[in-house]
Scaffold this motif. Structure first.
Motif, short mmCIF file in Angstrom:
data_model
loop_
_atom_site.label_atom_id
_atom_site.label_comp_id
_atom_site.label_asym_id
_atom_site.label_seq_id
_atom_site.Cartn_x
_atom_site.Cartn_y
_atom_site.Cartn_z
N ASP A 193 -6.81 20.50 6.00
CA ASP A 193 -6.74 20.50 4.54
C ASP A 193 -6.94 21.94 4.07
O ASP A 193 -7.06 22.86 4.88
N HIS A 198 -3.66 16.32 7.11
CA HIS A 198 -4.18 15.02 7.53
C HIS A 198 -3.50 13.87 6.79
O HIS A 198 -3.20 13.99 5.60
N GLU A 217 -4.68 11.16 5.64
CA GLU A 217 -5.43 10.67 4.49
C GLU A 217 -5.08 11.44 3.22
O GLU A 217 -5.30 10.96 2.11
N ASP A 256 -2.74 7.11 9.33
CA ASP A 256 -4.06 6.49 9.30
C ASP A 256 -3.99 5.26 8.40
O ASP A 256 -4.01 5.37 7.18
N TYR A 257 -3.88 4.09 9.04
CA TYR A 257 -3.80 2.84 8.29
C TYR A 257 -5.18 2.19 8.13
O TYR A 257 -5.30 1.15 7.49
N HIS A 258 -6.20 2.81 8.69
CA HIS A 258 -7.56 2.29 8.52
C HIS A 258 -8.03 2.50 7.09
O HIS A 258 -8.50 1.56 6.43
N TRP A 259 -7.89 3.73 6.60
CA TRP A 259 -8.32 4.04 5.24
C TRP A 259 -7.22 3.80 4.22
O TRP A 259 -7.50 3.58 3.04
N ASP A 260 -5.95 3.88 4.67
CA ASP A 260 -4.81 3.63 3.77
C ASP A 260 -4.92 4.44 2.47
O ASP A 260 -4.72 3.93 1.38
N ALA A 261 -5.25 5.72 2.63
CA ALA A 261 -5.41 6.58 1.46
C ALA A 261 -4.08 6.96 0.82
O ALA A 261 -4.05 7.43 -0.32
N GLN A 265 2.99 8.58 4.26
CA GLN A 265 2.43 9.11 5.50
C GLN A 265 3.53 9.38 6.52
O GLN A 265 3.51 10.41 7.21
N ARG A 271 -4.60 6.04 13.63
CA ARG A 271 -5.68 5.06 13.53
C ARG A 271 -5.12 3.77 12.95
O ARG A 271 -4.56 3.77 11.84
#
Length: 265
Positions: free
Chosen positions: A39, A63, A65, A96-101, A107, A130
């Motif tokens: 970042d 990243h 996210e 990153d599908y865990h946080w789905d930011a 993404q 993830r």
């Protein structure tokens, strides 16, 4: 002789004792470190840090996210950072599908764009995935990642997924997760990875290994990762240290010069 292929000494977590933590790593036998920027802040801090430390190289990416923030200005910043002669890879980036930011399609677009940047620069990639193995695999296969190579960062899955990513030409890098009691499948993956595709990392300040779980992680703790992998693979600590150091240097296209530190081959 240990090479931590993924550490964040450029993170806010080390603002009060960065120099001391780096020295602890060296005292623990670490002689190579890849500083990861992902970042605005960590990229800027990484550039300042790597420029003054001979035993450090860098990788910069954006990243997943933060994929929703990726724009032309971010890409200009990233491209400028990648111009440094000490940059050895593009990353970390991925899905990153865990946080789905950020939406999955966003993404994916940002991931593909960074693969394109790496291809243009002839650099390997460092992939964060993830809860997204299926799409990560699909994209890497579509993009013919074998042409540039790269690392599945802090690989934490079973032998089946290990083999799929190995078949794409990727290296697998193992972190403190390999020491966790419930990580039996990860240790099974460690056991089957070809010696020339094996890497180690801390992901410091995250993922502290046993016996330091729950504490801030440091690169010095990579010795616990190497020790556990040596045990799983029924070999010596020294053999794992040498093999993973050599693998990192070969993938990154670098070698050690006594006067200049790490330089490109």
């Amino acid at each position: 002789m240990l090479f931590d292929t993924h550490t964040h000494f450029n993170a806010e977590d080390f603002k009060d004792d960065q120099a001391q933590a780096i020295e602890r790593a060296r005292q623990a036998g670490v002689s190579g470190m890849t500083i990861i920027g992902f970042d605005h802040e960590t990229i800027a801090n990484g550039q300042a840090l790597v420029s003054r430390e001979l035993d450090m190289v860098a990788a910069y990416g954006w990243h997943p996210e933060l994929a929703g923030e990726y724009n032309a200005e971010v890409e200009r910043e990233l491209q400028a950072a990648l111009d440094s002669p000490k940059v050895v890879a593009v990353g970390e980036f991925g899905l990153d599908y865990h946080w789905d930011a950020a939406p999955h399609e966003v993404q994916e677009r940002v991931m593909r764009r960074q693969i394109a940047i790496a291809r243009e620069r002839k650099l390997p990639i460092i992939i964060h995935t993830r809860d997204a193995n299926e799409d990560t695999y699909r994209i890497l296969k579509d993009e013919h990642v074998e042409e540039i190579g790269g690392i599945m960062h802090t690989f934490g899955d079973d032998p089946e997924w290990a083999q799929k990513f190995l078949d794409l030409g990727m290296h697998l890098s193992f972190s403190g997760v390999v020491t966790f009691k419930k990580s039996k499948a990860v240790r099974e993956a460690v056991a089957m990875v070809p010696a020339d595709r094996l890497l180690i990392e801390t992901d410091s300040p995250y993922l502290s290994p046993e016996p330091h779980r729950g504490q801030r992680n440091e690169t010095a703790n990579i010795r616990y990762v190497a020790t556990r992998i040596a045990d799983v693979r029924n070999t010596s600590y020294e053999a794992i240290a040498r093999q993973t150091y050599d693998n990192a240097c070969r993938l990154f296209g670098i070698h050690w010069d006594e006067e200049k530190g790490f330089v490109k081959d």
